[in-house]
Design a protein around this motif. Structure first.
Motif, short mmCIF file in Angstrom:
data_model
loop_
_atom_site.label_atom_id
_atom_site.label_comp_id
_atom_site.label_asym_id
_atom_site.label_seq_id
_atom_site.Cartn_x
_atom_site.Cartn_y
_atom_site.Cartn_z
N GLY A 1 76.70 -11.02 57.63
CA GLY A 1 76.75 -11.20 59.07
C GLY A 1 78.19 -11.24 59.55
N GLY A 2 78.77 -12.45 59.53
CA GLY A 2 80.15 -12.58 59.97
C GLY A 2 80.62 -14.02 59.91
N GLU A 3 81.70 -14.31 60.64
CA GLU A 3 82.34 -15.62 60.59
C GLU A 3 82.15 -16.36 61.91
OE1 GLU A 3 84.21 -12.71 59.87
OE2 GLU A 3 83.55 -12.91 57.79
N PRO B 1 80.01 -23.92 72.95
CA PRO B 1 80.12 -22.46 72.98
C PRO B 1 80.48 -21.94 71.59
CG PRO B 1 82.11 -23.46 73.86
CD PRO B 1 81.16 -24.60 73.58
N MET B 2 79.83 -20.84 71.16
CA MET B 2 80.06 -20.27 69.85
C MET B 2 80.25 -18.77 69.95
SD MET B 2 80.05 -22.68 67.63
CE MET B 2 79.76 -24.44 67.86
N SER B 3 80.83 -18.20 68.89
CA SER B 3 81.01 -16.75 68.84
C SER B 3 81.01 -16.29 67.39
CB SER B 3 82.32 -16.34 69.53
OG SER B 3 83.43 -16.85 68.82
N ARG B 4 80.65 -15.03 67.22
CA ARG B 4 80.76 -14.34 65.93
C ARG B 4 81.07 -12.90 66.25
NH1 ARG B 4 77.56 -11.32 62.85
NH2 ARG B 4 75.64 -11.79 64.00
N ALA C 1 81.92 -10.05 68.48
CA ALA C 1 81.74 -9.84 69.92
C ALA C 1 80.54 -10.59 70.47
CB ALA C 1 81.59 -8.35 70.20
N LEU C 2 79.81 -11.30 69.61
CA LEU C 2 78.60 -12.00 70.02
C LEU C 2 78.92 -13.42 70.48
CD1 LEU C 2 75.51 -11.56 70.07
CD2 LEU C 2 75.44 -12.56 67.78
N ASN C 3 78.34 -13.82 71.62
CA ASN C 3 78.59 -15.15 72.17
C ASN C 3 77.29 -15.85 72.52
OD1 ASN C 3 81.70 -15.15 72.64
ND2 ASN C 3 81.01 -13.19 73.51
N TRP C 4 77.27 -17.17 72.32
CA TRP C 4 76.11 -17.97 72.67
C TRP C 4 76.51 -19.43 72.82
CZ3 TRP C 4 77.38 -16.35 67.84
CH2 TRP C 4 77.34 -17.26 66.79
N ASP C 5 75.64 -20.22 73.42
CA ASP C 5 75.79 -21.67 73.49
C ASP C 5 74.70 -22.29 72.65
OD1 ASP C 5 77.93 -21.57 75.31
OD2 ASP C 5 76.56 -21.48 77.02
#
Length: 225
Positions: A34-36, A115-118, A120-124
């Motif tokens: 996936g990612g970091e 708030p979170m990110s991985r 270009a993906l963002n979410w709360d």
């Protein structure tokens, strides 16, 4: 009609490779990278369960800078870390909603919205201040995606489907009431336990190996003879 939807299963490991190997043994598939997560110092591997749900393997990223706060999913808790050192396991689950703020301000103890990110993906997502699991992982993390389509649509489909999620808890009525307030009562079955028993959850999946079950139960060591 509830706008709360099942989002994903969280499987944790002492390191991400151990988690990927574990799910390969359990489910017969190998999860892609996936990612970091820079804010939490973690990374993951992911697999689609449906067009809007998935399973992730998550672990502390040894190459990331330590976060300024406790990591999510209890990954800094000594007891959680000790259990994951013995074996990867299902830790908790997550739901999504377009009404995150309203749910987080309600009576269910979810934690603060972070708030979170991985990439270009963002979410709360809701995270306790100390990073601990809500109700030991039986209450879901609640998140709100900031994207046009669910991220699972871009994940690899390896032929696994979630068929049942069951939560076992000594205070089953309380847990069921919490899920009702979250609009998640239809997403999991709640089963009672004796007061002396530890709560746990299990996910039943159809996989290339047939029916398989992932559990958050910590294996008990045999008593010394």
């Amino acid at each position: 009609m509830s706008t709360t939807r099942f989002d994903h299963l969280v499987v944790a490991a002492a390191n991400v490779s151990a988690g990927v190997d574990y799910l390969e043994r359990q489910l017969g598939v190998r999860l892609p990278k996936g990612g970091e997560h820079p804010r939490m110092g973690t990374h993951n591997h992911l697999m689609r369960l449906s067009a809007n749900s998935f399973v992730e393997v998550i672990a502390i990223d040894p190459d990331a800078a330590p976060p300024s706060r406790p990591r999510w999913f209890g990954l800094d808790d000594p007891h959680v870390r000790a259990s994951l050192a013995a074996s990867p396991r299902l830790l908790t689950w997550a739901v999504n909603t377009p009404q995150l703020e309203a749910l987080a301000l309600g009576e269910v103890p979810l934690g603060r919205i972070e708030p979170m990110s991985r990439g270009a993906l963002n979410w709360d997502i809701t995270v306790a201040a100390d990073g601990s699991l809500a109700a030991g992982g039986l209450l879901p993390a609640v998140l709100q995606w900031h994207c046009d389509t669910h991220p699972a649509e871009r994940m690899q489909d390896l032929g696994c489907r979630l068929t049942r999620l069951t939560l076992y808890h000594p205070r089953a009525d309380w847990l069921a009431a919490c899920l009702q307030r979250l609009g998640a009562a239809e997403l999991a079955r709640v089963e009672p336990l004796a007061d002396s028993e530890d709560a746990w959850l299990e996910a039943e999946l159809e996989t290339p190996l047939g029916r398989r079950v992932l559990s958050s139960r910590v294996p008990q060591r045999p008593a010394a003879v």
